[in-house]
Design a protein around this motif. Structure first.
Motif, short mmCIF file in Angstrom:
data_model
loop_
_atom_site.label_atom_id
_atom_site.label_comp_id
_atom_site.label_asym_id
_atom_site.label_seq_id
_atom_site.Cartn_x
_atom_site.Cartn_y
_atom_site.Cartn_z
N ALA A 162 0.83 -1.20 0.00
CA ALA A 162 0.00 0.00 0.00
C ALA A 162 0.87 1.25 0.00
O ALA A 162 0.66 2.18 -0.80
CB ALA A 162 -0.92 -0.01 1.22
N ARG A 163 1.84 1.30 0.89
CA ARG A 163 2.71 2.48 0.97
C ARG A 163 3.58 2.63 -0.27
O ARG A 163 3.87 3.75 -0.72
CB ARG A 163 3.55 2.42 2.24
N ALA A 164 3.99 1.50 -0.86
CA ALA A 164 4.79 1.56 -2.09
C ALA A 164 4.00 2.19 -3.22
O ALA A 164 4.52 3.03 -3.98
CB ALA A 164 5.26 0.15 -2.48
N LEU A 165 2.73 1.81 -3.36
CA LEU A 165 1.88 2.40 -4.38
C LEU A 165 1.72 3.90 -4.16
O LEU A 165 1.71 4.69 -5.11
CB LEU A 165 0.51 1.71 -4.38
N TYR A 216 13.00 -1.77 -5.26
CA TYR A 216 13.07 -0.34 -5.60
C TYR A 216 11.85 0.41 -5.05
O TYR A 216 11.99 1.49 -4.47
CB TYR A 216 13.15 -0.22 -7.12
N LEU A 217 10.66 -0.17 -5.22
CA LEU A 217 9.44 0.51 -4.82
C LEU A 217 9.23 0.53 -3.31
O LEU A 217 8.51 1.38 -2.78
CB LEU A 217 8.23 -0.14 -5.50
N THR A 218 9.83 -0.43 -2.60
CA THR A 218 9.59 -0.55 -1.15
C THR A 218 10.78 -0.11 -0.31
O THR A 218 10.75 -0.22 0.92
CB THR A 218 9.22 -2.00 -0.78
N GLY A 236 13.28 1.45 2.08
CA GLY A 236 13.12 2.35 3.22
C GLY A 236 11.80 2.20 3.97
O GLY A 236 11.56 2.96 4.92
N ASP A 237 10.97 1.24 3.59
CA ASP A 237 9.69 1.09 4.29
C ASP A 237 9.90 0.71 5.75
O ASP A 237 10.79 -0.10 6.08
CB ASP A 237 8.83 0.03 3.60
N ALA A 238 9.07 1.24 6.61
CA ALA A 238 9.22 1.06 8.05
C ALA A 238 9.02 -0.37 8.50
O ALA A 238 9.51 -0.76 9.57
CB ALA A 238 8.24 1.96 8.79
N GLU A 239 8.31 -1.19 7.72
CA GLU A 239 8.06 -2.56 8.15
C GLU A 239 8.93 -3.59 7.44
O GLU A 239 8.70 -4.79 7.55
CB GLU A 239 6.58 -2.91 7.92
N LEU A 240 9.95 -3.11 6.74
CA LEU A 240 10.90 -4.05 6.12
C LEU A 240 12.16 -4.09 6.94
O LEU A 240 12.66 -3.06 7.41
CB LEU A 240 11.22 -3.62 4.69
N ASP A 241 12.71 -5.31 7.10
CA ASP A 241 13.95 -5.47 7.84
C ASP A 241 15.11 -4.87 7.03
O ASP A 241 15.13 -4.98 5.81
CB ASP A 241 14.23 -6.94 8.11
#
Length: 227
Positions: A16-19, A218-220, A222-227
């Protein structure tokens, strides 16, 4: 919620955040991932770019009414999952270049590598009204058929992938194909490049070489829920 379902929910939130970060949705749009043959998990009913880490996603059954609070257009996801056992993820998107192309009654041709994934071109849902009924959703899913995306005139698009990650990557590919199509249409007619053949598209539309994984990373990033 089981650990397996929570892991899927995290993927839905990341998608969702990537989109949202990619500009493929704004205040409107939604995404989901299949749980099993009887249900799927949909993102929270809010702007996807604003979905918070750990925020609750909703389980939607393939039979029966939509759960309370779920957006009306999520019935599109339900109809696609019903008809396409190969689909593991769906994204309802509002990308700007594709929107401009769609109001002309056009969808992008397979003019370059990313367009090859939709060869010869995505079908067009030629109805600009909001899709809020089961009958409309069934008709759209039927028109989608085995395609990876369907463009909705003046109303964005829907992508369907073997996973939610694939649906998100296809959303980016679709918008890039629309960008190329608009650039070509702005050129003189005699300069329009040829399209990829069916054989060329079949070879080019591959996931080999970690093409899906690299675009997903690439799209995700820096996402907060990725290790």
């Amino acid at each position: 919620m089981s650990a397996q379902l929570e892991a899927l929910a995290r993927s839905v939130r990341v998608a969702a955040r990537a989109l949202g970060r990619a500009g493929l949705v704004h205040a409107y749009g939604h995404c989901s991932a299949r749980i099993d043959a009887a249900s799927f998990l949909v993102a929270p009913s809010r702007p996807l770019g604003l979905v918070r880490p750990g925020e609750r996603c909703t389980v939607v059954p393939l039979e029966g009414e939509l759960p309370e609070g779920v957006l009306p257009e999520v019935r599109i996801h339900r109809e696609i999952y019903r008809r396409r056992p190969d689909v593991g993820g769906v994204a309802r998107i509002q990308p700007p270049k594709l929107m401009s192309l769609s109001v002309l009654g056009r969808t992008p041709l397979a003019r370059h590598g990313f367009g090859a994934y939709f060869h010869p071109q995505p079908p067009l849902w030629d109805d600009p009204l909001l899709l809020r009924s089961d009958v409309q959703a069934r008709r759209l899913a039927e028109q989608l058929g085995d395609a990876r995306a369907i463009v909705m005139r003046g109303n964005g698009a829907v992508t369907a992938g073997q996973s939610l990650q694939a649906a998100v990557v296809l959303a980016w590919y679709l918008e890039d194909a629309a960008r190329v199509e608009l650039d070509c249409l702005s050129a003189a007619a005699h300069t329009l490049p040829t399209c990829l053949s069916e054989e060329q598209s079949a070879v080019r539309a591959t996931w080999n070489g970690r093409l899906l994984e690299r675009m997903w990373d690439y799209l995700t990033a820096g996402d907060a829920e990725l290790d």
